[in-house]
Scaffold this motif. Structure first.
Motif, PDB file in Angstrom:
ATOM      1  N   ALA A   1      23.745 -62.854 -44.971  1.00 17.66           N
ATOM      2  CA  ALA A   1      23.356 -61.871 -43.953  1.00 17.66           C
ATOM      3  C   ALA A   1      21.965 -61.334 -44.257  1.00 17.66           C
ATOM      4  O   ALA A   1      21.110 -61.247 -43.359  1.00 17.66           O
ATOM      5  N   ASN A   2      21.722 -61.016 -45.516  1.00 16.73           N
ATOM      6  CA  ASN A   2      20.396 -60.515 -45.906  1.00 16.73           C
ATOM      7  C   ASN A   2      19.320 -61.557 -45.693  1.00 16.73           C
ATOM      8  O   ASN A   2      18.213 -61.240 -45.242  1.00 16.73           O
ATOM      9  N   LEU A   3      19.617 -62.822 -45.996  1.00 18.31           N
ATOM     10  CA  LEU A   3      18.644 -63.898 -45.792  1.00 18.31           C
ATOM     11  C   LEU A   3      18.320 -64.059 -44.306  1.00 18.31           C
ATOM     12  O   LEU A   3      17.153 -64.187 -43.929  1.00 18.31           O
ATOM     13  N   VAL A   4      19.337 -64.049 -43.461  1.00 19.49           N
ATOM     14  CA  VAL A   4      19.127 -64.185 -42.011  1.00 19.49           C
ATOM     15  C   VAL A   4      18.228 -63.052 -41.507  1.00 19.49           C
ATOM     16  O   VAL A   4      17.300 -63.279 -40.722  1.00 19.49           O
ATOM     17  N   ILE A   5      18.461 -61.848 -41.993  1.00 22.43           N
ATOM     18  CA  ILE A   5      17.636 -60.704 -41.593  1.00 22.43           C
ATOM     19  C   ILE A   5      16.215 -60.863 -42.133  1.00 22.43           C
ATOM     20  O   ILE A   5      15.240 -60.688 -41.398  1.00 22.43           O
ATOM     21  N   ASP A   6      16.086 -61.222 -43.404  1.00 20.33           N
ATOM     22  CA  ASP A   6      14.758 -61.382 -44.021  1.00 20.33           C
ATOM     23  C   ASP A   6      13.921 -62.445 -43.327  1.00 20.33           C
ATOM     24  O   ASP A   6      12.698 -62.323 -43.233  1.00 20.33           O
ATOM     25  N   LYS A   7      14.577 -63.490 -42.831  1.00 16.85           N
ATOM     26  CA  LYS A   7      13.864 -64.589 -42.172  1.00 16.85           C
ATOM     27  C   LYS A   7      13.625 -64.319 -40.684  1.00 16.85           C
ATOM     28  O   LYS A   7      13.032 -65.124 -39.986  1.00 16.85           O
ATOM     29  N   GLY A   8      14.102 -63.171 -40.189  1.00 21.14           N
ATOM     30  CA  GLY A   8      13.807 -62.761 -38.813  1.00 21.14           C
ATOM     31  C   GLY A   8      14.766 -63.264 -37.758  1.00 21.14           C
ATOM     32  O   GLY A   8      14.492 -63.117 -36.564  1.00 21.14           O
ATOM     33  N   TRP A   9      15.922 -63.821 -38.156  1.00 17.47           N
ATOM     34  CA  TRP A   9      16.872 -64.382 -37.187  1.00 17.47           C
ATOM     35  C   TRP A   9      17.894 -63.367 -36.698  1.00 17.47           C
ATOM     36  O   TRP A   9      18.655 -63.648 -35.772  1.00 17.47           O
ATOM     37  N   GLY A  10      17.926 -62.193 -37.338  1.00 18.47           N
ATOM     38  CA  GLY A  10      18.910 -61.208 -36.938  1.00 18.47           C
ATOM     39  C   GLY A  10      18.613 -59.842 -37.518  1.00 18.47           C
ATOM     40  O   GLY A  10      17.585 -59.637 -38.168  1.00 18.47           O
ATOM     41  N   GLU A  11      19.526 -58.921 -37.250  1.00 20.58           N
ATOM     42  CA  GLU A  11      19.413 -57.561 -37.767  1.00 20.58           C
ATOM     43  C   GLU A  11      20.809 -57.004 -37.995  1.00 20.58           C
ATOM     44  O   GLU A  11      21.791 -57.507 -37.448  1.00 20.58           O
ATOM     45  N   LEU A  12      20.866 -55.948 -38.820  1.00 14.58           N
ATOM     46  CA  LEU A  12      22.140 -55.274 -39.054  1.00 14.58           C
ATOM     47  C   LEU A  12      22.709 -54.719 -37.750  1.00 14.58           C
ATOM     48  O   LEU A  12      21.959 -54.251 -36.891  1.00 14.58           O
ATOM     49  N   HIS A  13      24.008 -54.768 -37.654  1.00 18.40           N
ATOM     50  CA  HIS A  13      24.662 -54.079 -36.544  1.00 18.40           C
ATOM     51  C   HIS A  13      24.492 -52.579 -36.780  1.00 18.40           C
ATOM     52  O   HIS A  13      24.672 -52.106 -37.905  1.00 18.40           O
ATOM     53  N   PRO A  14      24.131 -51.776 -35.774  1.00 18.62           N
ATOM     54  CA  PRO A  14      23.897 -50.343 -35.995  1.00 18.62           C
ATOM     55  C   PRO A  14      25.115 -49.582 -36.531  1.00 18.62           C
ATOM     56  O   PRO A  14      24.954 -48.576 -37.211  1.00 18.62           O
ATOM     57  N   VAL A  15      26.327 -50.059 -36.264  1.00 15.66           N
ATOM     58  CA  VAL A  15      27.489 -49.326 -36.767  1.00 15.66           C
ATOM     59  C   VAL A  15      27.651 -49.493 -38.278  1.00 15.66           C
ATOM     60  O   VAL A  15      28.386 -48.727 -38.901  1.00 15.66           O
ATOM     61  N   VAL A  16      26.927 -50.454 -38.859  1.00 16.75           N
ATOM     62  CA  VAL A  16      26.928 -50.596 -40.317  1.00 16.75           C
ATOM     63  C   VAL A  16      26.359 -49.322 -40.937  1.00 16.75           C
ATOM     64  O   VAL A  16      26.880 -48.813 -41.931  1.00 16.75           O
ATOM     65  N   ARG A  17      25.284 -48.803 -40.335  1.00 14.81           N
ATOM     66  CA  ARG A  17      24.655 -47.587 -40.855  1.00 14.81           C
ATOM     67  C   ARG A  17      25.587 -46.380 -40.777  1.00 14.81           C
ATOM     68  O   ARG A  17      25.431 -45.421 -41.510  1.00 14.81           O
ATOM     69  N   LYS A  18      26.555 -46.430 -39.861  1.00 15.12           N
ATOM     70  CA  LYS A  18      27.529 -45.339 -39.722  1.00 15.12           C
ATOM     71  C   LYS A  18      28.755 -45.556 -40.618  1.00 15.12           C
ATOM     72  O   LYS A  18      29.638 -44.715 -40.654  1.00 15.12           O
ATOM     73  N   GLY A  19      28.798 -46.693 -41.296  1.00 16.42           N
ATOM     74  CA  GLY A  19      29.919 -46.986 -42.176  1.00 16.42           C
ATOM     75  C   GLY A  19      31.136 -47.556 -41.477  1.00 16.42           C
ATOM     76  O   GLY A  19      32.203 -47.658 -42.074  1.00 16.42           O
TER      77      GLY A  19
END
Length: 154
Positions: A101-119
């Protein structure tokens, strides 16, 4: 996933909260999404269902309970580990191993779902941006395959 290339260009605009949607950079040809979905729903043991957690019309990739990885944190709800958002969005939400998941985000293919930040979901659930062309569709297949492997414990 070690050879995942960088996605070209800027990241798409997305909504900051639920419903988490991609607002631009969709493919000009919706057949790209149809082909990607046809491939995804042809994977072994996949049940195509309406998502139980996403917007109306979202198509979920689900597994029979005897095919899921019980020790993996791969599922958003029930046995749903990925879903495709309908027109005009076309992005996907998927579960991946955290490093992927971190690699996909780092390479620009995606982003965290906003509800992740809410736990509400763990940090291995991401939005995978809609592929804009057939080359990007092939990358999306590799990422979706990794999500499937994670959900099945492979």
């Amino acid at each position: 996933m070690n050879n995942l290339p960088n996605r070209r260009g800027n990241k798409p605009t997305t909504t900051p909260s639920n419903p988490h949607m991609q607002l631009d950079q969709q493919p000009n040809d919706p057949l790209i999404i149809e082909e990607l979905m046809e491939w995804a729903f042809s994977l072994p043991h996949i049940n195509r269902e309406y998502s139980k957690i996403s917007v109306p019309g979202a198509q979920a990739m689900c597994l029979p309970t005897d095919k899921v990885c019980d020790a993996c944190n791969a599922f958003m709800t029930g046995t749903e580990f990925a879903h495709f958002h309908p027109h005009p969005d076309y992005s996907m939400h998927i579960g991946l191993p955290l490093a992927d998941a971190n690699l996909v985000i780092d390479k620009g293919w995606g982003e965290l779902h906003p509800v992740v930040r809410k736990g509400w979901l763990p940090p291995n659930f991401i939005m995978l941006f809609a592929p804009r062309d057939t080359d990007e569709m092939e990358i999306a297949k590799k990422i979706l395959l990794r999500s499937y492997e994670f959900a099945t414990g492979n």
